[in-house]
Design a protein around this motif. Structure first.
Motif, PDB file in Angstrom:
ATOM      1  N   THR A   5      58.206  60.136-111.480  1.00  0.00           N
ATOM      2  CA  THR A   5      59.306  61.077-111.228  1.00  0.00           C
ATOM      3  C   THR A   5      58.818  62.396-110.657  1.00  0.00           C
ATOM      4  N   ASP A   6      57.534  62.731-110.867  1.00  0.00           N
ATOM      5  CA  ASP A   6      57.001  64.004-110.358  1.00  0.00           C
ATOM      6  C   ASP A   6      55.979  63.781-109.248  1.00  0.00           C
ATOM      7  N   TYR A   7      56.173  62.712-108.446  1.00  0.00           N
ATOM      8  CA  TYR A   7      55.207  62.407-107.396  1.00  0.00           C
ATOM      9  C   TYR A   7      55.079  63.537-106.379  1.00  0.00           C
ATOM     10  N   ALA A   8      56.129  64.348-106.245  1.00  0.00           N
ATOM     11  CA  ALA A   8      56.077  65.442-105.262  1.00  0.00           C
ATOM     12  C   ALA A   8      55.040  66.493-105.628  1.00  0.00           C
ATOM     13  N   GLN A   9      54.564  66.490-106.883  1.00  0.00           N
ATOM     14  CA  GLN A   9      53.571  67.476-107.305  1.00  0.00           C
ATOM     15  C   GLN A   9      52.138  67.048-106.998  1.00  0.00           C
ATOM     16  N   ILE A  10      51.967  65.826-106.478  1.00  0.00           N
ATOM     17  CA  ILE A  10      50.613  65.372-106.134  1.00  0.00           C
ATOM     18  C   ILE A  10      50.131  66.145-104.909  1.00  0.00           C
ATOM     19  N   PRO A  11      48.961  66.785-104.951  1.00  0.00           N
ATOM     20  CA  PRO A  11      48.450  67.492-103.766  1.00  0.00           C
ATOM     21  C   PRO A  11      48.299  66.526-102.592  1.00  0.00           C
ATOM     22  N   ARG A  12      48.486  67.039-101.396  1.00  0.00           N
ATOM     23  CA  ARG A  12      48.450  66.180-100.218  1.00  0.00           C
ATOM     24  C   ARG A  12      47.093  65.483-100.081  1.00  0.00           C
ATOM     25  N   TYR A  13      46.004  66.205-100.384  1.00  0.00           N
ATOM     26  CA  TYR A  13      44.676  65.609-100.208  1.00  0.00           C
ATOM     27  C   TYR A  13      44.481  64.392-101.116  1.00  0.00           C
ATOM     28  N   PHE A  21      50.610  59.231-120.992  1.00  0.00           N
ATOM     29  CA  PHE A  21      51.215  59.351-122.320  1.00  0.00           C
ATOM     30  C   PHE A  21      51.901  60.713-122.410  1.00  0.00           C
ATOM     31  N   PRO A  22      53.107  60.806-122.953  1.00  0.00           N
ATOM     32  CA  PRO A  22      53.873  59.747-123.638  1.00  0.00           C
ATOM     33  C   PRO A  22      54.824  58.987-122.723  1.00  0.00           C
ATOM     34  N   THR A  23      55.001  59.483-121.468  1.00  0.00           N
ATOM     35  CA  THR A  23      55.955  58.861-120.547  1.00  0.00           C
ATOM     36  C   THR A  23      55.193  58.246-119.401  1.00  0.00           C
ATOM     37  N   VAL A  24      55.252  56.931-119.283  1.00  0.00           N
ATOM     38  CA  VAL A  24      54.432  56.256-118.295  1.00  0.00           C
ATOM     39  C   VAL A  24      54.823  56.638-116.875  1.00  0.00           C
ATOM     40  N   GLY A  25      56.059  57.054-116.674  1.00  0.00           N
ATOM     41  CA  GLY A  25      56.499  57.410-115.329  1.00  0.00           C
ATOM     42  C   GLY A  25      56.320  58.876-114.983  1.00  0.00           C
ATOM     43  N   LEU A  26      55.655  59.644-115.866  1.00  0.00           N
ATOM     44  CA  LEU A  26      55.446  61.075-115.624  1.00  0.00           C
ATOM     45  C   LEU A  26      53.960  61.316-115.428  1.00  0.00           C
ATOM     46  N   LEU A  27      53.577  61.712-114.215  1.00  0.00           N
ATOM     47  CA  LEU A  27      52.173  61.785-113.837  1.00  0.00           C
ATOM     48  C   LEU A  27      51.478  63.063-114.317  1.00  0.00           C
ATOM     49  N   ARG A  28      52.154  64.198-114.238  1.00  0.00           N
ATOM     50  CA  ARG A  28      51.592  65.513-114.599  1.00  0.00           C
ATOM     51  C   ARG A  28      50.236  65.726-113.920  1.00  0.00           C
TER      52      ARG A  28
END
Length: 720
Positions: free
Chosen positions: A651-659, A676-683
């Motif tokens: 859900t937060d894929y937009a926060q991944i740096p471009r590199y 953990f704890p949410t498998v779909g939340l990358l942080r």
């Protein structure tokens, strides 16, 4: 059917012959190929080399015994390629498997990377051999090996006579090491028993490094040119305790006799040393062995203590929860050992003192221990003939119980003919005594791997400890996984051990206690990961000897991991090969603890530096940096065919740096992403914890087919 024998004679033999005494084989290689477990290989005097048809390295398999005509007569010389993670590629002469035996030969390997003997598996036995002229090491003990090496010489080898690495143990007895740069080197978490060895006329007598914990008894370390014994890093060798003197003679060495590098103190007792030969934080401790002037009361005696007793009201036992102490003794109201003590007291096997106390923390002598085990296990049959001891008079109060304990197999005397009845018995000695006296069934040695201080366990005690652990006889408080094997056992601890022995024999009801060590493989290696989401990943890395915890037994899974710690972990886990030239980081001095790991991780492509020529060893890692590092360092996936759509599950894929986009897609496809704890939340830009790094590294090892998969609901799906 008798033992099969194969005869080898390099001068008169022929590999087409049957290998009898009249028609011997020519090569060891052929003899080993024809051998089966239990075979005796008898080797005639002569020289056995590749030119004579040998193919190295020679591997002596399980239960094979190879016996030469003597180290001055039977020479095995040469080597073949052998690779091990601890040393890389070497030229090796001979490797012994578990239960293999080698006797009466000389091994020599003059290659620049030559190693004469490799002991990396089980309980091999080596005696009366000569390891001479090897380019690197005369011999190596590594992995979890527990060999016995007796009456042998190590002369003129290139780096060291003998190296003991990783978690190698075993017993080294009556070795003679001379003319080596280092006679014996012990490192990593190795913990051998080194006894009555002569380390004379080397450059350095012994080097002990890392977290090694060897036990040194009765050795002679003299006239080495640069120094006697050098102790580095966090190593803590046992050179004698107040209850068990070292008996080592460490004198007349060049430079210094005993050198402690670093600030961690080392206490030694009972050695022949001179203060001016000591360097560093070394303390000489006086012996605590009794002088015979005082005779302690037996463990079950109710004689009054010396001096007036302190009278105090019993402390109340709170409820709930259910009482954990004892209602019979005022000083056990909340003591962890109370239920065990009370259980024995109810059966008339143990008593307290006239003031109503039990004194659970008081040490126990060997005679007191004998009195309790004889009373508690009176029906154990006597299996040994009566033996006398020169320090146990006929009118000594404990003579009868000591004799019965000896005949039942609980105790034995010392080689010098003494029993030492007034000496405090250690925790490991008591465990061995109960295991042997009760004839506990054998258990696999890996059982003791759950103990954090397993390196301190003497080699002779490994089997007994494994058996006692398997049968739930071991009770450790306050930390079940900290054994403290060399500490004097207390009255409370003895009561718990003996009670558990009676439970094993069906003579007492089981007591629920959090301090009884559970032998199953799910027992946590660290005190603070029970129930943690990453426990299986951490435990898996620890079992593979890739991570360790704090000195107090914790792992601190939710603390950050810095860049230096991460570099050390990836080097340990992946052993990266150089892919680029070394770099100079001005904030990583040569003396920095992780300097070598930083360079290895950098050259292997796992980490990079900063434009200002710094590395930032204390800087924390971000979660995204861990995944990018593993993908780059291991060369996972293909950047040309990567599917970025995989990242849409977060859900937060937009926060991944471009590199990092392509590397993150590869990491997801390879199963490296654990959330953990949410498998779909990358942080991705949050600081990575020690647990999160361990999970990612473990998954990278799974992707490399190095470790088995761990089921976890927090591993991100590989498909879109």
């Amino acid at each position: 059917m008798g033992q099969q024998s194969i005869y080898i004679n390099g001068a008169t033999g022929d590999d087409g012959q049957p290998g009898t005494a009249e028609a011997p084989l020519k090569t060891l290689t052929m003899a080993l190929a024809r051998s089966s477990p239990g075979t005796l290989l008898q080797v005639a005097a002569g020289r056995y080399t590749a030119a004579q048809g040998e193919r190295f390295p020679l591997r002596i398999g399980p239960r094979l015994r190879l016996v030469g005509s003597g180290p001055g007569s039977t020479l095995i010389e040469g080597g073949g390629d052998f690779h091990h993670s601890a040393i890389g590629l070497v030229s090796l002469t001979c490797q012994l498997a578990d239960t293999a035996q080698l006797e009466g030969v000389t091994l020599s390997n003059p290659a620049a990377n030559g190693v004469g003997l490799w002991l990396g598996d089980g309980r091999a036995i080596v005696q009366a051999i000569l390891l001479q002229g090897c380019g690197r090491y005369g011999g190596v003990i590594t992995d979890l090996a527990l060999p016995t090496v007796l009456d042998s010489e190590l002369v003129g080898n290139g780096v060291a006579g003998l190296g003991v690495w990783q978690r190698g143990k075993g017993a080294l007895v009556r070795l003679r090491c001379r003319q080596n740069p280092i006679a014996i080197t012990v490192q990593d978490e190795a913990a051998p028993l080194i006894q009555t060895c002569d380390l004379v006329d080397n450059d350095l007598g012994m080097a002990i490094a890392d977290q090694a914990r060897p036990v040194l008894r009765g050795n002679r370390i003299r006239q080495n040119r640069n120094g006697g014994v050098q102790i580095q890093a966090q190593a803590q060798p046992d050179l004698g305790t107040p209850w068990d003197g070292g008996g080592n003679q460490i004198r007349l060495n060049g430079g210094w006799d005993l050198q402690r590098q670093g600030s961690s103190p080392l206490a030694i007792a009972g050695n022949d040393v001179v203060p001016q030969g000591l360097q560093g934080a070394i303390t000489l401790v006086a012996s605590a062995l009794p002088d015979g002037s005082a005779v302690p009361a037996p463990l079950g005696d109710s004689a009054p203590p010396a001096g007036p007793p302190q009278v105090r009201e019993p402390e109340p036992v709170p409820a709930p929860p259910a009482p954990v102490g004892s209602q019979q003794f005022w000083d056990l109201g909340r003591h962890w050992a109370g239920p065990f003590v009370e259980g024995l007291a109810d059966q008339g096997l143990i008593k307290g003192f006239l003031d109503g106390s039990f004194r659970p923390e008081a040490p126990v002598t060997r005679a007191q221990f004998a009195a309790l085990v004889v009373a508690s296990f009176a029906d154990v049959p006597e299996r040994h003939p009566t033996q006398g001891w020169r320090d146990v008079a006929a009118n000594y109060w404990g003579a009868q119980v000591l004799g019965q304990a000896q005949r039942q197999g609980f105790l034995s005397g010392y080689p010098d003919g003494t029993m030492r009845p007034e000496q405090s018995i250690t925790r490991i000695q008591a465990l061995v005594a109960i295991a042997q006296g009760l004839a506990l069934p054998a258990a696999i040695g890996e059982t003791m791997g759950i103990y954090r201080d397993r390196a301190q366990v003497p080699s002779y005690a490994v089997d007994a400890l494994a058996a006692a652990t398997q049968q739930r006889l071991v009770v450790n408080a306050p930390d079940p996984l900290r054994l403290r094997p060399m500490a004097p056992i207390t009255r409370g601890e003895v009561a718990a051990l003996v009670y558990q022995g009676r439970v094993y024999r069906g003579q007492a009801a089981a007591i629920a206690s959090p301090y009884i060590v559970e032998p199953d493989a799910s027992q946590p290696l660290f005190s603070d990961i029970q129930g943690h989401w990453a426990a299986d990943f951490i435990r898996g890395l620890a079992t593979a000897h890739l991570v360790s915890g704090m000195k107090d037994g914790r792992f601190l899974p939710d603390e950050p991991m810095n860049r230096a710690q991460y570099a050390a972990l990836v080097v340990q886990a992946f052993q990266p090969q150089p892919r680029r030239a070394a770099a100079v980081f001005r904030d990583v001095p040569a003396a920095f603890w992780a300097a070598a790991a930083v360079q290895t991780a950098y050259r292997g492509g796992f980490v990079t530096g900063f434009p200002d020529q710094t590395f930032g060893p204390q800087h924390p890692l971000l979660r995204v940096q861990v995944w990018v590092s593993l993908v780059d360092g291991l060369g996972l996936g293909s950047a040309d065919t990567v599917d970025l759509n995989r990242l849409g599950q977060f859900t937060d894929y937009a926060q991944i740096p471009r590199y990092a986009l392509k590397a993150m897609a590869i990491a997801t496809a390879e199963g490296l992403v654990v959330n953990f704890p949410t498998v779909g939340l990358l942080r991705p830009n949050q600081i990575a914890t020690r647990a999160e790094v361990c999970a990612a590294v473990y998954q990278a090892l799974v992707a490399s087919d190095r470790l088995p998969p761990q089921p976890s609901p927090y591993i991100a799906p590989r498909q879109r």
